[in-house]
Enzyme design. Structure first.
Site, PDB file in Angstrom:
ATOM      1  N   LYS A  95      35.386  41.745  36.205  1.00  0.00           N
ATOM      2  CA  LYS A  95      34.048  42.231  36.701  1.00  0.00           C
ATOM      3  C   LYS A  95      32.902  41.227  36.494  1.00  0.00           C
ATOM      4  CE  LYS A  95      34.900  46.989  35.332  1.00  0.00           C
ATOM      5  NZ  LYS A  95      34.797  48.362  34.427  1.00  0.00           N
ATOM      6  N   ARG A 115      41.628  47.666  29.386  1.00  0.00           N
ATOM      7  CA  ARG A 115      41.978  47.993  30.784  1.00  0.00           C
ATOM      8  C   ARG A 115      41.888  46.577  31.597  1.00  0.00           C
ATOM      9  NH1 ARG A 115      39.472  49.435  35.498  1.00  0.00           N
ATOM     10  NH2 ARG A 115      40.559  50.862  36.801  1.00  0.00           N
TER      11      ARG A 115
HETATM   12  C1  8Y4 Z   1      36.989  43.146  40.159  1.00  0.00           C
HETATM   13  C2  8Y4 Z   1      37.989  44.134  39.820  1.00  0.00           C
HETATM   14  C3  8Y4 Z   1      35.722  43.541  39.836  1.00  0.00           C
HETATM   15  C4  8Y4 Z   1      37.625  45.619  39.607  1.00  0.00           C
HETATM   16  C5  8Y4 Z   1      35.443  44.942  39.471  1.00  0.00           C
HETATM   17  C6  8Y4 Z   1      36.353  45.932  39.401  1.00  0.00           C
HETATM   18  C7  8Y4 Z   1      36.561  51.320  34.509  1.00  0.00           C
HETATM   19  C8  8Y4 Z   1      37.528  52.393  34.521  1.00  0.00           C
HETATM   20  C9  8Y4 Z   1      36.870  51.319  36.338  1.00  0.00           C
HETATM   21  C10 8Y4 Z   1      36.319  50.983  32.897  1.00  0.00           C
HETATM   22  C11 8Y4 Z   1      37.547  53.166  32.366  1.00  0.00           C
HETATM   23  C12 8Y4 Z   1      36.748  48.119  38.389  1.00  0.00           C
HETATM   24  C13 8Y4 Z   1      38.716  53.330  36.755  1.00  0.00           C
HETATM   25  C14 8Y4 Z   1      35.778  49.425  38.477  1.00  0.00           C
HETATM   26  N1  8Y4 Z   1      36.370  50.613  35.577  1.00  0.00           N
HETATM   27  N2  8Y4 Z   1      37.770  53.266  33.793  1.00  0.00           N
HETATM   28  N3  8Y4 Z   1      37.757  52.374  36.008  1.00  0.00           N
HETATM   29  N4  8Y4 Z   1      36.704  51.904  32.176  1.00  0.00           N
HETATM   30  N5  8Y4 Z   1      37.933  53.939  31.589  1.00  0.00           N
HETATM   31  N6  8Y4 Z   1      36.056  47.177  38.903  1.00  0.00           N
HETATM   32  O1  8Y4 Z   1      35.535  50.010  32.730  1.00  0.00           O
HETATM   33  O2  8Y4 Z   1      37.804  47.934  37.860  1.00  0.00           O
HETATM   34  S1  8Y4 Z   1      37.214  50.834  38.292  1.00  0.00           S
END
Ligand code: 8Y4
Length: 282
Positions: free
Chosen positions: A218, A252
């Protein structure tokens, strides 16, 4: 699945991220579309994932909503196939009660809702399905959440929200042992908000609820390293180790094999040992 399986023994668990991506649904049929995702799930299972989180609704900043039938078509066949082929517990990343219901019927053992069961019918459905739920904090909605995040005191406000929401869950009949809380990194937070929340992980753990942390790749880590998304694995693994050390019950991640190794080494070589079990096992 139950709490005993997922959160016992005070060991930090690893949740592997599996995207049920829409772009692979162009031609060739369902199995052609599913195969790459299923192969990735098998790889994560072999790498030691404790849970595989399957989501079909983009929660990226600026993203719109996915229609129900489309989300069902993306997610349900994968939940079924991953459960059957890996035996690893599946978590369904959704805010829609219909998807929760269909996913649990197809083998999912956990619900991961970035909207914290606030959608109409979600709380009642999750209670009836009787599986662990992760409730996450988000300010605003994905389409506008990163425009101008504002808090007086981000840690207190996110804690207060999660405790109130956990109370709502318990009132609806979800046992406290089935509730996981998550500060929601990047969901309506500035860089400083994300920093403050990460430093406050022990305060979230002190609630007694298991804490899930999602910072893999992130922008928090992009800011700290000046690296693009594809080059944030090392930063993500360092953050996973620190979150585990701070008491997180589950992390995660995208890079399951590397994170599992890092957590093993950190657990064995840590010089600062916990005096007691993590709060969520007391
Ligand atoms: C690169 C890759 C940059 C992915 C950003 C992202 C969370 C979540 C997501 C979290 C829980 C993401 C579904 C966003 N983030 N569920 N989900 N906690 N419980 N972005 O932090 O991965 S999606």
């Amino acid at each position: 699945m139950n709490r005993a399986v997922l959160f016992a023994a005070g060991q930090t668990r690893v949740m592997g991220i599996l995207n049920a991506t829409p772009d692979s649904f162009s031609d060739g049929g369902l199995w052609t579309a599913l195969e790459p995702a299923l192969r990735h799930a098998v790889h994560m299972a072999e790498s030691g994932a404790d849970v595989i989180d399957i989501g079909g609704e983009s929660t990226r900043p600026g993203a719109g909503e996915v229609p129900l039938q489309e989300e069902l078509d993306r997610v349900i066949p994968l939940v079924e196939a991953v459960t059957r082929e890996t035996g690893v517990p599946v978590s369904v990343d959704t805010s829609k009660p219909e998807v929760m219901e269909a996913a649990v019927k197809s083998g999912a053992g956990m619900i991961n809702d970035v909207f914290a069961l606030r959608r109409e019918g979600a709380l009642e459905t999750a209670a009836r399905l009787d599986v662990p739920v992760c409730i996450m904090h988000m300010q605003g909605r994905p389409r506008d959440m990163q425009q101008e995040p504002r808090y007086h005191d981000v840690v207190s406000e996110v804690l207060r929200f999660l405790l109130a929401r956990a109370g709502d869950c318990e009132e609806a009949g979800i046992p406290s042992g089935n509730i996981v809380i998550d500060p929601g990194f990047g969901f309506g937070k500035s860089h400083q908000h994300n920093m403050d929340l990460f430093h406050a992980i022990p305060r979230f753990c002190a609630t007694g609820y298991p804490v899930l942390i999602g910072v893999s790749r992130k922008s928090l880590l992009g800011k700290l390293t000046s690296r693009p998304v594809a080059d944030r694995a090392a930063a993500s693994i360092a953050a996973a180790v620190l979150a585990a050390q701070a008491g997180a019950a589950m992390i995660r991640v995208h890079d399951v094999a590397e994170t599992v190794d890092a957590l093993k080494v950190a657990r064995e070589l840590a010089t600062l040992r916990y005096e007691t079990e993590p709060a969520h096992n007391r």
